[in-house]
Design an enzyme around this catalytic site. Structure first.
Site, PDB file in Angstrom:
ATOM      1  N   ARG A 315       0.809  -1.246   0.025  1.00 25.98           N
ATOM      2  CA  ARG A 315       0.107  -0.046  -0.008  1.00 25.98           C
ATOM      3  C   ARG A 315       0.696   1.286   0.019  1.00 25.98           C
ATOM      4  O   ARG A 315       0.377   2.164  -0.498  1.00 25.98           O
ATOM      5  CB  ARG A 315      -0.988   0.072   1.014  1.00 25.98           C
ATOM      6  CG  ARG A 315      -2.146   1.053   1.086  1.00 25.98           C
ATOM      7  CD  ARG A 315      -3.279   0.874   1.979  1.00 25.98           C
ATOM      8  NE  ARG A 315      -4.114   0.178   1.465  1.00 25.98           N
ATOM      9  CZ  ARG A 315      -5.332   0.546   1.058  1.00 25.98           C
ATOM     10  NH1 ARG A 315      -5.741   1.894   0.566  1.00 25.98           N
ATOM     11  NH2 ARG A 315      -6.384  -0.442   0.432  1.00 25.98           N
ATOM     12  N   GLU A 718      -9.620   6.285   6.968  1.00 24.34           N
ATOM     13  CA  GLU A 718      -8.375   6.716   7.196  1.00 24.34           C
ATOM     14  C   GLU A 718      -7.827   7.817   6.267  1.00 24.34           C
ATOM     15  O   GLU A 718      -6.683   8.436   6.589  1.00 24.34           O
ATOM     16  CB  GLU A 718      -7.559   5.500   6.408  1.00 24.34           C
ATOM     17  CG  GLU A 718      -7.725   4.159   7.204  1.00 24.34           C
ATOM     18  CD  GLU A 718      -7.293   2.908   6.625  1.00 24.34           C
ATOM     19  OE1 GLU A 718      -7.960   2.561   5.579  1.00 24.34           O
ATOM     20  OE2 GLU A 718      -6.216   2.357   6.523  1.00 24.34           O
TER      21      GLU A 718
HETATM   22  N1  MTE Z   1     -12.128   6.300  14.831  1.00 23.86           N
HETATM   23  C1  MTE Z   1     -12.057   5.733  15.978  1.00 23.86           C
HETATM   24  N2  MTE Z   1     -12.732   6.413  16.620  1.00 23.86           N
HETATM   25  N3  MTE Z   1     -11.395   4.912  16.458  1.00 23.86           N
HETATM   26  C2  MTE Z   1     -10.476   3.989  15.771  1.00 23.86           C
HETATM   27  O1  MTE Z   1     -10.222   2.970  16.233  1.00 23.86           O
HETATM   28  N4  MTE Z   1      -9.809   3.334  13.227  1.00 23.86           N
HETATM   29  C3  MTE Z   1      -9.473   3.959  12.023  1.00 23.86           C
HETATM   30  C4  MTE Z   1     -10.982   4.631  11.465  1.00 23.86           C
HETATM   31  N5  MTE Z   1     -11.309   5.465  12.367  1.00 23.86           N
HETATM   32  C5  MTE Z   1     -10.503   4.102  14.215  1.00 23.86           C
HETATM   33  C6  MTE Z   1     -11.208   5.144  13.740  1.00 23.86           C
HETATM   34  C7  MTE Z   1      -9.086   2.997  10.959  1.00 23.86           C
HETATM   35  S1  MTE Z   1      -7.480   2.434  11.095  1.00 23.86           S
HETATM   36  C8  MTE Z   1      -9.939   2.279  10.109  1.00 23.86           C
HETATM   37  S2  MTE Z   1      -9.529   1.345   8.872  1.00 23.86           S
HETATM   38  C9  MTE Z   1     -11.446   2.760   9.937  1.00 23.86           C
HETATM   39  O2  MTE Z   1     -11.810   3.698  11.087  1.00 23.86           O
HETATM   40  C10 MTE Z   1     -12.266   1.541  10.361  1.00 23.86           C
HETATM   41  O3  MTE Z   1     -13.556   1.688  10.282  1.00 23.86           O
HETATM   42  P1  MTE Z   1     -14.353   1.977   9.127  1.00 23.86           P
HETATM   43  O4  MTE Z   1     -13.893   1.117   7.918  1.00 23.86           O
HETATM   44  O5  MTE Z   1     -16.009   1.660   9.551  1.00 23.86           O
HETATM   45  O6  MTE Z   1     -14.333   3.389   8.633  1.00 23.86           O
HETATM   46 MO1  MOS Z   2      -7.256   0.488   9.683  1.00 26.51          MO
HETATM   47  S1  MOS Z   2      -5.294   0.544   9.743  1.00 26.51           S
HETATM   48  O1  MOS Z   2      -7.225  -0.478   8.063  1.00 26.51           O
HETATM   49  O2  MOS Z   2      -7.538  -0.862  10.761  1.00 26.51           O
END
Ligand code: MTE
Ligand code: MOS
Length: 772
Positions: A315, A718
């Site tokens: 990635r 992300e």
């Molecule tokens: N937001 C919060 N509050 N806590 C989290 O742990 N993880 C992030 C993001 N936002 C996270 C977060 C990561 S690494 C990812 S991949 C995505 O949320 C995963 O959730 P989603 O696919 O539902 O957006």
């Molecule tokens: Mo997010 S690094 O893809 O959990």
């Protein structure tokens, strides 16, 4: 349009519970009588043969029930997510990093277990160790997994004949996840081979399969449950497997409930982080600042095992173009084995390390030609009809970068403020300012194509309430809220009528990790599919019973409208139940259009791209290196927002976390390989006082996903993380001012105050060529 928008915009479904302490986390689940507590014994060598592991004193310590070593594992001693079998639960024969689990102790209390773990007598025979990626490459250390090459055009001649050419090296630091809730698993044994594991994992299905593997039982004997996590950020995608395995082995062995929860220092030492990278770049460009060729080598500190290092380093390459067209390009990854903890997923999943390399090259070009970095960025943006092919041969079809940047440039008043910054610095004071506007383009989909599937289980109870389960996990991002909105909208009922139950492997099997920002894209669609199946049966029932045309049946306002009649939803459901209509459905979704051939480096790995841009202004103190963030403006594309409140929250949080990665968060290992920054006392994440003094975040109202995603929304988790790069670039400009912007400061990340100060000194002395 009713069918395309979600009606309500509720706040996070657990918001009140979060702030009042009533949200249930794994550690809040009432413990059955006799619950035991496990704790890990960790290695204190980076690389050594284990000559002796004497646990006699551990076993006789107060409160101890017993110990677990490799011999107590009924199945396989492995929790590697890759199938490479390179990640033992307990080290045997040798240890490969400082902090590696060697045994576990089980005791009546957590404190007793924790104290007893210190009593082990271990004799090591030291072996040479290698800690970072550059060292590993120099020492010819192996790769943990196969490297990737992306190539297009003819790089060598293009570099040779380029009007200008520059090369350099950049070091980009790692990052600890600093989830508020640490790792935890709580296992309860059942009859026969059964075990239930409550855990804070982003990937319940993988944890289930791992537990089955270490116990030597079928997956159907293992249930993994997740109500919510107190943050995951990628750190709980694979790293929880270890804790689930240890809790389950102990629970089956002693036939008691067993909980394991490391303290923060051990959590930070024993579990993986963001990969730090050493990036070598060589870039050719013309007078206008347009890139003609790029060669990039991306070496990452992967740690002792592969874990997710393959897809993470892939990635990085997928994002080494960021928003820019490279006519000739060759990018190579070097996923280096090192004697350190195995690095893992972290928000952006390697993407940020690729994006920052692109931005470094842009900076180099701008300083070399004496241009505004924004002009160089714009000159290199992907085109719409031409100049639109990525290094992985996917055509960029949805490019809205120019519009995003134009609008942000105007809204943030970038040009005038840059002039003001230049004028301020020209007066030659101790304080210097910098401003930067940086773009982000981020590919959405798992590059492991099979991961792009999701399931749901929808029940409508005969009182008209709806229980919805999907394969995603809630970690604070608001996934459950978004999916509940989608279901409420499908049935035309209030949000409060829908309950999303905890994630459990019993309801939806073979789920993917909630990761790659795809949670709502995948699970939202799967939930909608389940709802639509039930609705189709209800429509058929209504058409027959009320003698109406099916297309006159509508679900809205908590009612079912059949022609000119309207029946309250609950009454209607009761009647459907009495008529024996099936009120439950399993939904499914798989992302269309994507494919990827890693061997040839070609395909369409991403369904679509998310776009955003940020403009940040900073002030640095050239005597101390300290800095502050004066203002940030963000315009970030989420397509048609499912929930603007949640999306803006994600953008703000991601930006701050990205800024932390590049400014104050410094991981530091000593020469022996021990991580010395293993608590918030030594590892500095951004505080409330570090946020921008002025912080404007907006969503482009006009944007909608041109692909057929859930309600035309875009993933948000992300991509905005990389907006933090604007702070890093603004710091760089402030530093550059001390040498009249003649040289690119070549800041490494994180640009701690110490690094900023050293860079100021270096530029003042005219030492431009050294990174640091
Ligand atoms: N937001 C919060 N509050 N806590 C989290 O742990 N993880 C992030 C993001 N936002 C996270 C977060 C990561 S690494 C990812 S991949 C995505 O949320 C995963 O959730 P989603 O696919 O539902 O957006
Ligand atoms: Mo997010 S690094 O893809 O959990």
């Amino acid at each position: 349009m009713k069918d395309d928008t979600v009606t309500s915009d509720p706040r996070h479904d657990s918001a009140i519970k979060h702030v009042t302490g009533r949200a249930e986390y794994t550690d809040d689940i009432p413990e059955p009588a006799g619950t035991l507590h496990a704790y890990l014994g960790l290695s204190t060598r980076a690389h050594a043969r284990i000559r002796k592991l004497d646990l006699a004193a551990v076993k006789t310590a107060p409160g101890v029930v017993g110990v677990l070593t490799e011999e107590d594992i009924p199945g396989e001693n492995d929790v590697s997510p890759t199938g490479l079998n390179d990640e033992p639960v307990f080290a045997t024969g040798k240890v490969e990093f400082w902090g590696q689990p060697m045994f576990a102790v089980v005791a009546e209390t957590r404190d007793a277990a924790r104290r007893a773990a210190q009593q082990a007598v271990i004799a090591y025979e030291d072996l040479p160790h290698v800690l970072d990626a550059a060292e590993a490459r120099a020492a010819d250390y192996p790769y943990v997994t196969a490297p990737l090459k992306l190539e297009r055009g003819d790089v060598a001649p293009a570099l040779r004949t380029a009007p200008h050419r520059l090369s350099g090296q950049m070091r980009v630091g790692g990052q600890d996840h600093m989830y508020l809730e640490g790792h935890i698993a709580f296992a309860i044994p059942g009859e026969d081979e059964d075990v239930i594991v409550h855990s804070s994992t982003q990937h319940p299905s993988e944890a289930q399969h791992m537990v089955a593997k270490v116990l030597g039982v079928n997956s159907h004997a293992v249930t993994v449950n997740v109500r919510r996590m107190g943050g995951g950020f990628g750190g709980k995608e694979t790293q929880m497997n270890l804790f689930c395995a240890v809790a389950a082995i102990a629970a089956k062995k002693w036939r008691c409930a067993v909980k394991i929860r490391p303290d923060r220092d051990d959590d930070m030492s024993a579990t993986g982080k963001r990969h730090d990278f050493v990036i070598d770049y060589d870039v050719g460009f013309d007078e206008a600042g347009r890139i003609t060729a790029v060669e990039g080598q991306f070496a990452a500190r992967c740690g002792f095992s592969a874990d997710l290092s393959g897809p993470v380093t892939d990635r990085a390459l997928f994002h080494a173009d960021n928003a820019y067209y490279y006519p000739n390009v060759r990018l190579t990854s070097h996923p280096m084995k090192t004697n350190s903890v195995s690095n893992t997923a972290f928000r952006g999943f390697g993407g940020p390390q690729g994006v920052i390399a692109a931005e470094r090259m842009i900076e180099e070009i701008a300083y070399a030609l004496g241009k505004d970095t924004l002009d160089v960025r714009r000159a290199n943006f992907y085109g719409t009809d031409d100049r639109n092919l990525t290094p992985y041969h996917q055509t960029v079809e949805d490019n809205i970068m120019p519009r995003i940047v134009d609008e942000l440039e105007a809204n943030a008043d970038y040009r005038a403020r840059r002039e003001a910054v230049l004028a301020y610095n020209a007066s030659g004071g101790i304080l210097r300012k910098g401003i930067a506007l940086t773009p982000v383009k981020f590919g959405i989909s798992f590059t492991a194509t099979w991961y792009n599937q999701a399931g749901s289980l929808v029940h409508v109870y005969n009182d008209g309430s709806i229980a919805l389960n999907h394969g995603g996990t809630e970690m604070g991002q608001g996934l459950n809220t978004k999916v509940a909105q989608i279901a409420a909208d499908a049935f035309g009922v209030d949000f409060s009528r829908v309950k999303i139950t905890r994630t459990t492997t019993e309801k939806v099997p073979n789920t993917s990790a909630t990761a790659a920002s795809s949670g709502s894209d995948l699970n939202g669609m799967a939930a909608l599919d389940g709802c639509e199946q039930i609705k189709a049966r209800l429509i058929e029932f209504a058409a027959e019973k009320w003698q109406a045309k099916p297309d006159t049946v509508r679900f809205a306002d908590n009612q079912v409208h059949i022609g000119s009649e309207a029946v309250p939803f609950a009454d209607f459901i009761k009647q459907a139940y009495m008529a024996r209509v099936q009120l439950s459905a399993a939904g499914f979704y798989k992302t269309p259009k994507i494919h990827w051939d890693r061997a040839s480096g070609k395909g369409r790995p991403f369904y679509y791209f998310a776009y955003g841009a940020a403009c940040s202004e900073v002030t640095i103190d050239t005597l101390t290196g300290e800095y502050q963030l004066d203002r940030t403006d963000i315009l970030h594309d989420v397509g048609r927002s499912l929930n603007p409140q949640l999306d803006i929250g994600q953008i703000e949080g991601a930006f701050i976390q990205g800024m932390g990665w590049l400014t104050t968060e410094e991981l530091w290992w000593d020469d022996e390989g021990q991580l010395r920054t293993h608590a918030p006392s030594t590892y500095k994440i951004p505080l409330a006082s570090d946020r921008p003094r002025v912080f404007n975040v907006a969503l482009p109202e006009w944007s909608e996903n041109r692909e057929n995603t859930i309600k035309r929304s875009k993933a948000v988790g992300e991509p905005p993380f990389m907006l933090g790069i604007s702070v890093f670039e603004a710091l760089s400009m402030a530093v550059a001012s001390v040498a009249d912007y003649k040289t690119c400061p070549r800041l490494d990340a994180p640009a701690t105050p110490e690094c900023v100060l050293m860079a100021v000194e270096r530029l003042r002395e005219g030492r431009a060529d050294v990174s640091g």
